[in-house]
Design a protein around this motif. Structure first.
Motif, PDB file in Angstrom:
ATOM      1  N   UNK A  39       0.858  -1.177   0.000  1.00 54.16           N
ATOM      2  CA  UNK A  39       0.000   0.000   0.000  1.00 54.16           C
ATOM      3  C   UNK A  39       0.895   1.228   0.000  1.00 54.16           C
ATOM      4  N   UNK A  40       0.649   2.135  -0.962  1.00 56.10           N
ATOM      5  CA  UNK A  40       1.480   3.318  -1.119  1.00 56.10           C
ATOM      6  C   UNK A  40       0.627   4.565  -0.951  1.00 56.10           C
ATOM      7  N   UNK A  41       1.132   5.531  -0.183  1.00 61.42           N
ATOM      8  CA  UNK A  41       0.464   6.823  -0.012  1.00 61.42           C
ATOM      9  C   UNK A  41       0.945   7.762  -1.114  1.00 61.42           C
ATOM     10  N   UNK A  42       0.001   8.369  -1.845  1.00 59.03           N
ATOM     11  CA  UNK A  42       0.334   9.261  -2.952  1.00 59.03           C
ATOM     12  C   UNK A  42      -0.241  10.642  -2.666  1.00 59.03           C
ATOM     13  N   UNK A  43       0.613  11.660  -2.502  1.00 59.53           N
ATOM     14  CA  UNK A  43       0.110  13.021  -2.288  1.00 59.53           C
ATOM     15  C   UNK A  43      -0.620  13.525  -3.536  1.00 59.53           C
ATOM     16  N   UNK A  44      -1.795  14.086  -3.329  1.00 63.37           N
ATOM     17  CA  UNK A  44      -2.633  14.564  -4.440  1.00 63.37           C
ATOM     18  C   UNK A  44      -3.015  16.021  -4.204  1.00 63.37           C
ATOM     19  N   UNK A  45      -3.423  16.685  -5.281  1.00 67.30           N
ATOM     20  CA  UNK A  45      -3.918  18.056  -5.232  1.00 67.30           C
ATOM     21  C   UNK A  45      -5.310  18.104  -5.836  1.00 67.30           C
ATOM     22  N   UNK A  46      -6.193  18.864  -5.209  1.00 66.32           N
ATOM     23  CA  UNK A  46      -7.525  19.130  -5.752  1.00 66.32           C
ATOM     24  C   UNK A  46      -7.590  20.629  -6.038  1.00 66.32           C
ATOM     25  N   UNK A  47      -8.083  20.968  -7.227  1.00 65.11           N
ATOM     26  CA  UNK A  47      -8.120  22.356  -7.681  1.00 65.11           C
ATOM     27  C   UNK A  47      -9.559  22.823  -7.883  1.00 65.11           C
ATOM     28  N   UNK A  48      -9.774  24.112  -7.727  1.00 65.62           N
ATOM     29  CA  UNK A  48     -11.025  24.777  -8.107  1.00 65.62           C
ATOM     30  C   UNK A  48     -10.695  25.797  -9.189  1.00 65.62           C
ATOM     31  N   UNK A  49     -11.623  26.026 -10.077  1.00 68.03           N
ATOM     32  CA  UNK A  49     -11.421  27.038 -11.104  1.00 68.03           C
ATOM     33  C   UNK A  49     -11.535  28.412 -10.448  1.00 68.03           C
ATOM     34  N   UNK A  50     -10.448  29.172 -10.465  1.00 69.71           N
ATOM     35  CA  UNK A  50     -10.382  30.450  -9.772  1.00 69.71           C
ATOM     36  C   UNK A  50     -10.501  31.642 -10.715  1.00 69.71           C
ATOM     37  N   UNK A  51     -10.248  31.433 -11.991  1.00 68.44           N
ATOM     38  CA  UNK A  51     -10.366  32.516 -12.973  1.00 68.44           C
ATOM     39  C   UNK A  51     -10.735  31.925 -14.318  1.00 68.44           C
ATOM     40  N   UNK A  52     -11.159  32.762 -15.226  1.00 63.53           N
ATOM     41  CA  UNK A  52     -11.586  32.292 -16.541  1.00 63.53           C
ATOM     42  C   UNK A  52     -10.436  31.633 -17.285  1.00 63.53           C
ATOM     43  N   UNK A  53     -10.712  30.501 -17.916  1.00 65.34           N
ATOM     44  CA  UNK A  53      -9.666  29.841 -18.708  1.00 65.34           C
ATOM     45  C   UNK A  53      -9.369  30.633 -19.977  1.00 65.34           C
ATOM     46  N   UNK A  54      -8.252  30.352 -20.614  1.00 64.12           N
ATOM     47  CA  UNK A  54      -7.941  31.040 -21.875  1.00 64.12           C
ATOM     48  C   UNK A  54      -8.933  30.650 -22.971  1.00 64.12           C
ATOM     49  N   UNK A  55      -9.043  31.503 -23.971  1.00 66.05           N
ATOM     50  CA  UNK A  55      -9.902  31.221 -25.124  1.00 66.05           C
ATOM     51  C   UNK A  55      -9.169  30.227 -26.024  1.00 66.05           C
ATOM     52  N   UNK A  56      -9.697  29.014 -26.122  1.00 59.78           N
ATOM     53  CA  UNK A  56      -9.025  27.978 -26.902  1.00 59.78           C
ATOM     54  C   UNK A  56      -8.904  28.363 -28.367  1.00 59.78           C
ATOM     55  N   UNK A  57      -9.852  29.157 -28.885  1.00 65.26           N
ATOM     56  CA  UNK A  57      -9.810  29.538 -30.307  1.00 65.26           C
ATOM     57  C   UNK A  57      -8.555  30.347 -30.643  1.00 65.26           C
ATOM     58  N   UNK A  58      -8.136  31.174 -29.702  1.00 67.06           N
ATOM     59  CA  UNK A  58      -6.941  31.994 -29.917  1.00 67.06           C
ATOM     60  C   UNK A  58      -5.666  31.153 -29.865  1.00 67.06           C
ATOM     61  N   UNK A  59      -5.740  29.979 -29.266  1.00 62.58           N
ATOM     62  CA  UNK A  59      -4.567  29.116 -29.097  1.00 62.58           C
ATOM     63  C   UNK A  59      -4.504  27.967 -30.100  1.00 62.58           C
ATOM     64  N   UNK A  60      -5.599  27.743 -30.817  1.00 63.84           N
ATOM     65  CA  UNK A  60      -5.682  26.606 -31.738  1.00 63.84           C
ATOM     66  C   UNK A  60      -4.728  26.791 -32.919  1.00 63.84           C
ATOM     67  N   UNK A  61      -3.776  25.870 -33.101  1.00 66.35           N
ATOM     68  CA  UNK A  61      -2.881  25.977 -34.258  1.00 66.35           C
ATOM     69  C   UNK A  61      -3.679  25.909 -35.565  1.00 66.35           C
ATOM     70  N   UNK A  62      -3.258  26.678 -36.546  1.00 65.17           N
ATOM     71  CA  UNK A  62      -3.966  26.786 -37.822  1.00 65.17           C
ATOM     72  C   UNK A  62      -4.158  25.431 -38.487  1.00 65.17           C
ATOM     73  N   UNK A  63      -3.175  24.564 -38.380  1.00 66.17           N
ATOM     74  CA  UNK A  63      -3.233  23.269 -39.077  1.00 66.17           C
ATOM     75  C   UNK A  63      -4.132  22.253 -38.381  1.00 66.17           C
ATOM     76  N   UNK A  64      -4.637  22.587 -37.201  1.00 62.65           N
ATOM     77  CA  UNK A  64      -5.398  21.608 -36.418  1.00 62.65           C
ATOM     78  C   UNK A  64      -6.881  21.940 -36.350  1.00 62.65           C
ATOM     79  N   UNK A  65      -7.653  20.906 -35.999  1.00 55.13           N
ATOM     80  CA  UNK A  65      -9.098  21.045 -35.880  1.00 55.13           C
ATOM     81  C   UNK A  65      -9.512  20.505 -34.518  1.00 55.13           C
ATOM     82  N   UNK A  66     -10.429  21.210 -33.852  1.00 54.93           N
ATOM     83  CA  UNK A  66     -10.996  20.725 -32.597  1.00 54.93           C
ATOM     84  C   UNK A  66     -12.212  19.880 -32.920  1.00 54.93           C
TER      85      UNK A  66
END
Length: 168
Positions: free
Chosen positions: A9-36
């Protein structure tokens, strides 16, 4: 008597997160050659995509089947031609909450693609009034950094206990 006497039995330290601010706009980050692409039944029915079995394996490791995932979960994949370059998806869904996970193909790492896919998931959560959750092992530096880029902040630290099973 011990339940699993031969297992460690192994103890594994974990982190739990809450969304604290708006995420980035994925459209602005999407590479031209790729499709979502939405990870729906039609996506999983495509047989010509490299890394599709890995993405489908992620779904099947958290959901009973693709139909259940499509009904209650959500996910997005970035396609670079016939290659599933990165994906982010819900690993569980509650009444009004959803937890995310994902992966980027080794050949496409270091390009910010996980941020794009996960930001698209977060946008879909907001559109459905779902509260997104993020959790990872404290030692998973890429996941911790991705959470920060997406606008998550550490809510709490906790310990997860896991059995280590010998390789077969």
């Amino acid at each position: 008597p011990m339940l699993l006497p031969q297992q460690s039995l192994v103890a594994v330290p974990r982190l739990a997160f809450n969304l604290a601010q708006s995420p980035p706009d994925w459209r602005a980050l999407l590479p031209v050659r790729m499709m979502l692409q939405s990870m729906d039944a039609a996506f999983f029915a495509r047989q010509n995509l490299e890394h599709l079995p890995s993405a489908a394996g992620w779904v099947r490791s958290f959901w009973p089947d693709i139909t259940s995932f499509e009904a209650r979960g959500l996910g997005f994949a970035l396609l670079d031609g016939p290659t599933v370059a990165s994906w982010a998806l819900s690993v569980y869904a509650g009444e009004a909450a959803l937890a995310s996970g994902g992966e980027t193909a080794v050949s496409h790492r270091g390009q910010g693609l996980a941020t794009v896919a996960a930001a698209a998931c977060l946008e879909a959560c907001a559109a459905q009034n779902l509260v997104p959750h993020w959790q990872c092992d404290e030692s998973n530096t890429p996941s911790v950094r991705l959470a920060a880029r997406l606008g998550f902040a550490v809510q709490r630290r906790y310990t997860d206990y896991r059995f280590l099973f010998p390789a077969e």
